[in-house]
Design an enzyme around this catalytic site. Structure first.
Site, PDB file in Angstrom:
ATOM      1  CB  CYS A  75      -0.918  -0.045   1.215  1.00 53.68           C
ATOM      2  SG  CYS A  75      -1.808   1.487   1.541  1.00 53.68           S
ATOM      3  CB  CYS A  78       0.298   1.706   4.152  1.00 50.57           C
ATOM      4  SG  CYS A  78      -1.445   1.232   4.062  1.00 50.57           S
TER       5      CYS A  78
END
Length: 150
Positions: A75, A78
């Site tokens: 991600c 993230c």
């Protein structure tokens, strides 16, 4: 000699601090590296698992707020907020705890939290979720969410 609980499997291990200074202690059951000193090293985010979630996040939030970051290695957003979380952990001075849960490796907890998109962050206090933050947020926004619960 201290008793250290493995963050991965929850097994209690006896650790000799003098020996731990010379080499990294590992769990006698699962072989995971042990954090010597338990909560004393709050300057880094704590990695939690399905097995350690209740103890390290829910129960720990009775002593201080815990910001749980639900993330995945693939991600991009993230990975973007990871440095901000590292800085917040380094600045915590024991007032709060930063924890990270890899949603790919821990499907039971991810499902229980109802995570549909990541990053998803939760602020726990007194064993309850008091705030949910979805999406990548700048450090000052995350800090203000934490400050409201300290």
């Amino acid at each position: 000699m201290t008793i250290t609980t493995c963050a991965k499997c929850g097994t209690k291990n006896r650790v000799d601090e003098a020996a731990a200074a010379a080499s990294q202690p590992v769990c006698g059951r699962c072989g995971a590296e042990l954090r010597v000193g338990g909560d004393s090293d709050m300057s880094k985010p704590l990695t939690v698992t399905d097995e350690s979630f209740a103890r390290e996040v829910v129960e720990a939030s009775t002593a201080r707020p815990v910001l749980l970051d639900c993330w995945a290695p693939w991600c991009g957003p993230c990975r973007m907020i990871a440095p901000a979380l590292d800085e917040l952990a380094a600045e915590s001075q024991g007032r709060y705890r930063i924890a990270k849960l890899n949603v790919d490796d821990n499907p039971r907890t991810s499902s229980a939290l109802g995570i549909r998109s990541i990053p998803a962050l939760f602020v726990y206090k007194n064993g309850q979720i008091v705030e949910r933050i979805v999406g990548a947020q700048p450090k000052h926004v995350l800090a203000s969410h934490l400050a409201a619960h300290v």
